[in-house]
Design an enzyme around this catalytic site. Structure first.
Site, PDB file in Angstrom:
ATOM      1  N   CYS A   1       0.630  -1.405  -0.156  1.00 36.56           N
ATOM      2  CA  CYS A   1       0.058   0.293   0.506  1.00 36.56           C
ATOM      3  C   CYS A   1       0.956   1.448   0.098  1.00 36.56           C
ATOM      4  O   CYS A   1       1.312   1.601   1.105  1.00 36.56           O
ATOM      5  CB  CYS A   1      -1.379   0.080   1.423  1.00 36.56           C
ATOM      6  SG  CYS A   1      -1.759   1.290   1.694  1.00 36.56           S
TER       7      CYS A   1
ATOM      8  N   CYS B   1       0.148   3.916   2.904  1.00 35.29           N
ATOM      9  CA  CYS B   1       0.678   3.399   4.011  1.00 35.29           C
ATOM     10  C   CYS B   1       1.673   3.973   4.406  1.00 35.29           C
ATOM     11  O   CYS B   1       2.096   3.958   5.360  1.00 35.29           O
ATOM     12  CB  CYS B   1       0.736   1.785   4.053  1.00 35.29           C
ATOM     13  SG  CYS B   1      -1.283   1.420   3.848  1.00 35.29           S
TER      14      CYS B   1
END
Length: 284
Positions: free
Chosen positions: A35, A38
């Site tokens: 991600c 993230c």
């Protein structure tokens, strides 16, 4: 990782996060290695955890390795961040917010000055220092009249002193839908159950046995039993009144049963049995 930042898993979550949030706010970061956002948000959260030096802890959940947690919290889009206090989610966001947005989120999660004072007051109360505890609760309410912890804590002190009206007035101010509201409802129920006179059980039983239609004596007997924590017997007495006259004292018997349910909690075996019996009477 540090003492304020740690990984958690499906198996450790209850201890790592839920129980710990009862002592200190916990921020949960749902993330995954693939991600992109993230990789931006994660280091920011970790830096802020270090900056706050224990005012909150950061629990990181890798959704690939902990699908049960991800599913349980509905982490369909990541990063997803939750803030927990006292085992309850108090704030959340999805996506990589800028630092100002994350700081705003933390402001909603971290305890206020009133919350901190109320926590100190609870410690004083547990130590038996009631005057000091009462003063601290009052200071908390001066800072925030809606501080639920202070309202419930101060109500407990009034209830211990048998100042029931003052206690109930404070409990009425607790916000609905919160863990504190549950505590407030239980204390209010306990106060109402104890608000009975010193009627003689044996005399009342003679009256009820002599005249089963004497609902006034039956109701007083139920109150005496409830005040003595003989809840199973009290519920049966109240239920008989509901069967005979639902309108007695403006539905007082059913309302008294609800107070006992609130006091004992939904998982209590007595409550489970009584609820079924009450439902069969009300909806037959």
């Amino acid at each position: 990782m540090s003492e304020w930042v740690f990984d958690t898993t499906d198996s450790r979550f209850e201890t790592d996060v839920v129980e710990r949030s009862k002592r200190v706010p916990v921020v949960i970061d749902f993330w995954a290695p693939w991600c992109g956002p993230c990789r931006t948000l994660g280091p920011l959260l970790e830096r802020l955890a270090e900056e706050h030096a224990g005012a909150f802890v950061l629990a990181k959940v890798n959704v690939d390795e902990n699908p049960g947690l991800a599913q349980g919290f509905g982490a369909n889009s990541i990063p997803m961040v939750l803030g927990l206090r006292d085992g309850q989610v108090v704030s959340e966001f999805v996506g990589a917010l800028p630092e100002a947005g994350v700081r705003d989120f933390l402001a909603r999660v971290l305890p206020s000055a009133a919350d901190t004072l109320a926590a100190e007051a609870l410690v004083l109360r547990a130590a038996g220092q009631l005057d000091e505890s009462e003063a601290a609760f009052h200071r908390a309410l001066e800072l925030d009249p809606r501080c639920d912890r202070a309202l419930v804590g101060l109500a407990h002190i009034h209830a211990d002193r048998q100042q029931d009206d003052d206690a109930l007035a404070l409990l009425d101010r607790v916000a609905p839908g919160t863990p504190a509201r549950n505590d407030a409802d239980r204390l209010a129920a306990a106060i109402r159950i104890q608000q009975v006179g010193g009627a003689d059980e044996a005399t009342l039983r003679i009256k009820v046995n002599a005249d089963p239609k004497d609902l006034e004596s039956r109701f007083t007997l139920a109150q005496v039993l409830a005040a003595a924590a003989r809840y199973d017997e009290a519920l049966d007495m109240y239920l008989e009144i509901v069967k005979r006259d639902r309108r007695f004292r403006d539905d007082a018997a059913r309302k008294a049963m609800l107070d006992i349910y609130e006091l004992l909690g939904p998982d209590n075996e007595i409550v489970d049995r009584s609820r079924g019996a009450l439902a069969s009477v009300l909806f037959r």
